[in-house]
Motif scaffolding. Structure first.
Motif, PDB file in Angstrom:
ATOM      1  N   HIS A   1       0.840  -1.210   0.000  1.00  0.00           N
ATOM      2  CA  HIS A   1       0.000   0.000   0.000  1.00  0.00           C
ATOM      3  C   HIS A   1       0.871   1.255   0.000  1.00  0.00           C
ATOM      4  O   HIS A   1       1.824   1.382   0.762  1.00  0.00           O
ATOM      5  N   GLY A   2       0.525   2.199  -0.894  1.00  0.00           N
ATOM      6  CA  GLY A   2       1.250   3.471  -0.971  1.00  0.00           C
ATOM      7  C   GLY A   2       2.440   3.453  -1.901  1.00  0.00           C
ATOM      8  O   GLY A   2       2.989   4.524  -2.205  1.00  0.00           O
ATOM      9  N   GLU A   3       2.862   2.268  -2.375  1.00  0.00           N
ATOM     10  CA  GLU A   3       4.023   2.206  -3.258  1.00  0.00           C
ATOM     11  C   GLU A   3       3.626   2.515  -4.709  1.00  0.00           C
ATOM     12  O   GLU A   3       2.568   2.080  -5.170  1.00  0.00           O
TER      13      GLU A   3
ATOM     14  N   SER B   1       1.321   4.766 -11.345  1.00  0.00           N
ATOM     15  CA  SER B   1       0.100   4.416 -10.626  1.00  0.00           C
ATOM     16  C   SER B   1       0.514   4.011  -9.212  1.00  0.00           C
ATOM     17  O   SER B   1       1.664   3.638  -8.983  1.00  0.00           O
ATOM     18  N   GLN B   2      -0.401   4.101  -8.280  1.00  0.00           N
ATOM     19  CA  GLN B   2      -0.051   3.842  -6.879  1.00  0.00           C
ATOM     20  C   GLN B   2      -1.009   2.837  -6.256  1.00  0.00           C
ATOM     21  O   GLN B   2      -2.224   2.893  -6.489  1.00  0.00           O
ATOM     22  N   CYS B   3      -0.452   1.946  -5.474  1.00  0.00           N
ATOM     23  CA  CYS B   3      -1.263   0.948  -4.759  1.00  0.00           C
ATOM     24  C   CYS B   3      -2.055   1.639  -3.657  1.00  0.00           C
ATOM     25  O   CYS B   3      -1.494   2.346  -2.832  1.00  0.00           O
ATOM     26  N   ASN B   4      -3.374   1.405  -3.649  1.00  0.00           N
ATOM     27  CA  ASN B   4      -4.240   2.026  -2.652  1.00  0.00           C
ATOM     28  C   ASN B   4      -5.150   0.973  -2.043  1.00  0.00           C
ATOM     29  O   ASN B   4      -6.190   0.612  -2.605  1.00  0.00           O
ATOM     30  N   ASP B   5      -4.716   0.434  -0.904  1.00  0.00           N
ATOM     31  CA  ASP B   5      -5.505  -0.528  -0.132  1.00  0.00           C
ATOM     32  C   ASP B   5      -6.034  -1.667  -1.005  1.00  0.00           C
ATOM     33  O   ASP B   5      -7.242  -1.933  -1.049  1.00  0.00           O
ATOM     34  N   GLY B   6      -5.129  -2.338  -1.722  1.00  0.00           N
ATOM     35  CA  GLY B   6      -5.504  -3.514  -2.507  1.00  0.00           C
ATOM     36  C   GLY B   6      -5.837  -3.223  -3.956  1.00  0.00           C
ATOM     37  O   GLY B   6      -6.077  -4.152  -4.732  1.00  0.00           O
ATOM     38  N   THR B   7      -5.867  -1.946  -4.352  1.00  0.00           N
ATOM     39  CA  THR B   7      -6.217  -1.588  -5.731  1.00  0.00           C
ATOM     40  C   THR B   7      -5.066  -0.859  -6.402  1.00  0.00           C
ATOM     41  O   THR B   7      -4.588   0.169  -5.895  1.00  0.00           O
ATOM     42  N   LEU B   8      -4.621  -1.405  -7.568  1.00  0.00           N
ATOM     43  CA  LEU B   8      -3.599  -0.761  -8.373  1.00  0.00           C
ATOM     44  C   LEU B   8      -4.142  -0.646  -9.791  1.00  0.00           C
ATOM     45  O   LEU B   8      -4.287  -1.648 -10.499  1.00  0.00           O
ATOM     46  N   ASN B   9      -4.481   0.551 -10.202  1.00  0.00           N
ATOM     47  CA  ASN B   9      -5.070   0.766 -11.520  1.00  0.00           C
ATOM     48  C   ASN B   9      -4.001   0.759 -12.610  1.00  0.00           C
ATOM     49  O   ASN B   9      -2.975   1.426 -12.492  1.00  0.00           O
ATOM     50  N   THR B  10      -4.269   0.002 -13.678  1.00  0.00           N
ATOM     51  CA  THR B  10      -3.390   0.006 -14.847  1.00  0.00           C
ATOM     52  C   THR B  10      -3.776   1.182 -15.736  1.00  0.00           C
ATOM     53  O   THR B  10      -4.958   1.345 -16.049  1.00  0.00           O
TER      54      THR B  10
END
Length: 374
Positions: free
Chosen positions: A312-314, A333-342
């Motif tokens: 998270h946050g990376e 793009s950034q990891c946000n609590d289990g979600t990383l948008n392509t």
């Protein structure tokens, strides 16, 4: 009958019934007007004076040849000459006035002096005020006098004093700074503390106020918080599972690969509630099967990202293609609590292209100029 000196002939009185020749009457009126204008007498009006020149005794009208001596009035200083003499000329105008009068200056009190402003001119009024929490001792106004002195010295501003605060029942006072005496000064502050297990309901901080009063002390009441709550994907590191007293603390940690968002420590507050709980944020998966990314300061083929996990946050950088210029564009793009948008611009290459022509991929060709990547 009368004889006009300019006509040189006798004419009948206008009161006689005999009519005057119109041409002769017109000539008579013109000659009278000419006579009046030639014999009119010129005079000078009141002398034109500038600020600071003494106008006492000046008349409204002066005869040709009359002289007037002008000087500076009290509170003003003359320039080169102390006085100036002007004359009413034959044209009805005054001769040139060279006298210049400048106001005397009063020095400002040193605490009020600023760059470029160390004195004020005659008749200036200084108004003094004190900051909140201070009382004035002395005059609140001073005037610059004609002799270059102020009518009153600057006042003093003395800090407001307050009586010593009273400690709350079942509590005590802890002063920010040590002091002696039977009163406090404006701005001095302290903390009201309650003896365990009681908590302050009201003001925990107190001070000497501008009004001369002190902050009201709180009421000390017994306070407790419920058994510490659990959090998803986290656990309490050390705590006895029981009700907690005021200001007792509990620490949390997250399960592996989860990131703690918030304070790891919560505290029982005087409201009987715990402070804000932290949250454990989930890791993300990079949802592409073929391609190269930039992660943890290096380029990685997606097949080499083992395990496929971003915390998270990376941030993760994907590479898109600018078809017109045939260059690569890095998009983060950034990891946000289990979600990383392509990114939408990312096009996953086909299996053949990925296997046989990897050097033609957007991540491997020249990068586009910086202004095109914004």
């Amino acid at each position: 009958m009368f004889h006009h000196p300019l006509l040189g002939e006798r004419t009948q009185s206008l009161s006689t019934p005999q009519k005057m020749n119109p041409t002769l009457a017109l000539l008579l009126l013109c000659q009278l007007a000419l006579y009046t204008s030639v014999t009119s007498k010129k005079v000078c009006g009141r002398p034109p004076v500038t600020d600071g020149i003494d106008t006492l005794g000046l008349k409204r009208v002066y005869e040709i040849g009359e002289e007037v001596t002008l000087a500076c009035e009290r509170g003003y200083i003359p320039g080169k000459a102390r006085t100036a003499r002007i004359t009413c000329s034959a044209s009805g105008e005054w001769t040139k006035l060279d006298l210049v009068c400048s106001p005397k200056m009063c020095p400002l009190p040193k605490p009020m002096q600023k760059p470029g402003m160390i004195d004020v001119p005659f008749k200036s009024v200084l108004n003094y005020t004190c900051d909140d929490g201070y009382v004035m001792i002395g005059a609140n106004e001073s005037v610059c006098l004609h002799d270059g002195t102020l009518s009153a010295p600057p006042p003093m501003c003395k800090a407001v004093s307050c009586a010593l605060p009273q400690a709350p029942k079942h509590g005590k006072i802890v002063y920010d700074k040590k002091f002696t005496g039977s009163e406090t000064r404006y701005g001095q502050s302290w903390t009201y503390e309650c003896l365990p297990p009681r908590a302050p309901i009201g003001n925990e901080r107190g001070s000497c106020l501008a009004s001369g009063n002190v902050t009201e002390p709180p009421v000390c009441e017994e306070v407790s918080c419920s058994i510490p709550p659990t959090i998803d994907h986290g656990f309490i590191t050390f705590a006895v599972m029981r009700e907690a007293g005021y200001k007792e603390k509990v620490k949390y940690q997250c399960q592996e690969h989860y990131v703690l968002d918030g304070s790891e420590e919560i505290q029982c507050q005087n409201t009987g509630n715990w402070s804000t709980l932290p949250v454990c944020r989930a890791p993300c998966k990079v949802n592409i099967n073929r391609g190269r990314i930039f992660y943890n300061a290096k380029k990685i083929w997606i097949g080499d990202l083992k395990p496929n996990r971003v915390l998270h946050g990376e941030p993760v950088v994907f590479y898109c293609l600018n078809k017109e210029l045939k260059c690569g564009i890095p998009v983060a793009s950034q990891c946000n609590d289990g979600t990383l948008n392509t990114p939408e611009c990312f096009k996953e290459p086909g299996k053949m292209e990925y296997t046989l022509k990897p050097k033609s991929l957007p991540s491997e060709i020249a990068m586009c100029p910086a202004d095109l990547t914004k």
